[in-house]
Design a protein around this motif. Structure first.
Motif, short mmCIF file in Angstrom:
data_model
loop_
_atom_site.label_atom_id
_atom_site.label_comp_id
_atom_site.label_asym_id
_atom_site.label_seq_id
_atom_site.Cartn_x
_atom_site.Cartn_y
_atom_site.Cartn_z
N VAL A 21 0.87 -1.15 0.22
CA VAL A 21 0.02 0.16 -0.06
C VAL A 21 0.88 1.14 0.00
CG1 VAL A 21 -1.69 1.46 1.26
CG2 VAL A 21 -2.04 -1.19 1.02
N SER A 22 0.49 2.20 -0.79
CA SER A 22 1.14 3.59 -0.85
C SER A 22 1.15 4.17 0.35
CB SER A 22 0.58 4.26 -1.83
OG SER A 22 0.66 3.63 -3.10
N PHE A 23 2.37 5.23 0.87
CA PHE A 23 2.57 5.97 1.90
C PHE A 23 3.20 7.09 1.56
CE2 PHE A 23 4.74 7.22 5.57
CZ PHE A 23 3.67 7.49 6.61
N GLY A 24 2.95 8.29 2.40
CA GLY A 24 4.00 9.48 2.27
C GLY A 24 4.22 10.05 0.84
N GLY A 25 3.49 9.99 -0.08
CA GLY A 25 3.41 10.49 -1.30
C GLY A 25 4.00 9.82 -2.43
N ASP A 51 -1.73 25.64 2.19
CA ASP A 51 -1.42 25.63 3.49
C ASP A 51 -1.05 24.30 4.22
OD1 ASP A 51 -1.25 26.89 6.11
OD2 ASP A 51 -3.56 26.44 6.41
N ARG A 52 0.21 24.33 4.40
CA ARG A 52 0.77 23.15 4.96
C ARG A 52 0.42 21.87 4.30
NH1 ARG A 52 -0.32 22.71 11.20
NH2 ARG A 52 1.13 20.97 11.11
N ALA A 53 1.09 21.48 3.25
CA ALA A 53 0.81 20.52 2.35
C ALA A 53 2.23 19.57 2.05
CB ALA A 53 -0.03 20.81 1.29
N TYR A 54 1.88 18.38 1.96
CA TYR A 54 3.14 17.52 1.58
C TYR A 54 2.67 17.27 0.02
CZ TYR A 54 6.82 14.03 2.13
OH TYR A 54 7.91 13.33 1.92
N ILE A 55 3.42 17.75 -1.01
CA ILE A 55 2.89 17.59 -2.23
C ILE A 55 4.10 17.08 -3.14
CG2 ILE A 55 2.22 18.88 -4.36
CD1 ILE A 55 1.02 21.15 -2.78
#
Length: 379
Positions: free
Chosen positions: A31-35, A295-299
């Motif tokens: 399963v995918s995680f953290g981008g 605003d505060r994002a992990y892209i």
């Protein structure tokens, strides 16, 4: 073998049923995680960083994606002449006629010949579904210094959550005196992390006896650890103080992703001294529109954002249309939120499309909303 003469085995065969639709077609460790990562990247990267060069990955349910992902080994530098990641599916048939591991201990028992071919002094056994960074060599040094036959990595958990874990009760020297498997009334809050170092000769003897026991469930928690205790083998607790999260539920998977947004996240994914290795996605850079608000994002790379993103994690190639608002949410690879849609406290599965103007999730919801199928919007 590594200088430590320790081989690692990752238990990656669980059904992952608590992750609901995310594991219908994909094994939980894949399963995918953290981008841009997969859950299995963490134990494999820990092994590589700890100098362990032979790793067996024990697969079972919905393992096609996982098998192909780990088989190369090159992502983690484990593909040299003296190293490798080996996929080890079950070989023994169940009553239904298909191959199966009957329990966590049976997964190791079925692969005794594989382990013996490397003649290790120590065996490291890991769960394939936890998010953490850990130097296993430090744990091995502790195991040796304590002259232990089993060392269990533990960490304190909130007392209200202790009944969800295997609890290790210890004396003043850190020796394990009692093991409680998911107790209703825990005597301590020292939870097993599912990370074990065994002296291999000792474990092998116990496993060979366990294989012949018709009353055994062939499980580490139910059978092997109690046997070590009952026969007086030295067991010690290794206290781990870093970040660790069991991501076995939708809520905990969401929480672990949200933890990446903290200003001083314990799970620093950019730490050059302890890299988490993964596959490199062949995709374009991210595109942020001129009117987008973030605003505060992990892209992650390949994302396209024209709307608003608040305190959220966007995986590779996810998209947010004009006027759309994504808040406190996780968008997995290829998820699309069309124009004007609102997504709040949700986890949107790979490739799922949320239609124009649709509303998903709520700021007041107790649990995280899993969106695993297309949500129709305005026509």
């Amino acid at each position: 073998m590594s200088q430590s003469n320790m081989l690692a085995m990752i238990l990656a065969g669980g059904r992952g049923s608590r992750l609901l639709d995310l594991t219908n077609k994909v094994a939980k460790p894949a399963v995918s995680f953290g981008g841009k990562y997969r859950i299995i990247d963490f134990p494999l990267s820990n092994c590589a960083n700890s100098g362990i060069d032979v790793v067996g990955v024990l697969t079972q349910y919905e393992s096609v994606v996982l098998n192909s992902y780990v088989a190369a080994g090159g992502r983690w530098g484990l593909d040299t002449k003296d190293s490798g990641v080996f996929v080890l599916p079950p070989r023994e048939k169940a009553d239904e006629g298909f191959n199966v591991y009957r329990g966590t201990a049976d997964a190791i028992s079925q692969n005794i010949d594989f382990i013996d071919s490397y003649n290790p002094d120590y065996l490291l056994i890991l769960s394939g579904d936890h998010i953490y960074k850990m130097d296993y060599d430090d744990m091995l040094n502790y195991h040796k210094a304590q002259n232990a036959e089993l060392t269990v990595a533990v960490r304190p958990v909130p007392w209200k959550e202790a009944s969800r874990f295997g609890i290790m009760n210890t004396d003043g020297n850190g020796t394990i005196t009692e093991f409680q498997e998911k107790p209703k009334e825990p005597k301590s809050n020292l939870a097993s992390m599912g990370i074990y170092i065994f002296t291999w000769k000792t474990l092998k003897k116990v496993l060979l006896a366990d294989m012949k026991n018709p009353d055994s469930s062939h499980d580490f928690g139910n059978d092997v650890i109690p046997e070590f205790l009952n026969t007086g083998k030295k067991m010690v607790a290794y206290k781990f103080e870093g970040y660790w999260k069991d991501v076995g539920t939708i809520d905990s998977l969401w929480e672990a992703n949200m933890d990446l947004l903290g200003k001083r996240s314990e799970l620093n994914m950019d730490d050059p001294s302890w890299k988490i290795y993964t596959s490199d996605a062949s995709t374009l850079p991210q595109l942020i529109g001129p009117d987008a608000l973030i605003d505060r994002a992990y892209i992650t790379q390949g994302c396209i954002v024209f709307g608003e993103v608040h305190h959220s994690v966007l995986f590779t190639e996810s998209q947010i249309g004009e006027g759309a608002v994504v808040t406190d949410s996780v968008l997995m690879p290829g998820a699309i939120v069309e124009a004007g849609a609102k997504v709040t406290r949700a986890l949107v599965a790979d490739g799922v499309r949320i239609g124009k103007g649709a509303v998903v999730g709520s700021a007041d919801s107790e649990n995280i909303t899993l969106v695993a199928k297309r949500v129709k919007g305005e026509e």
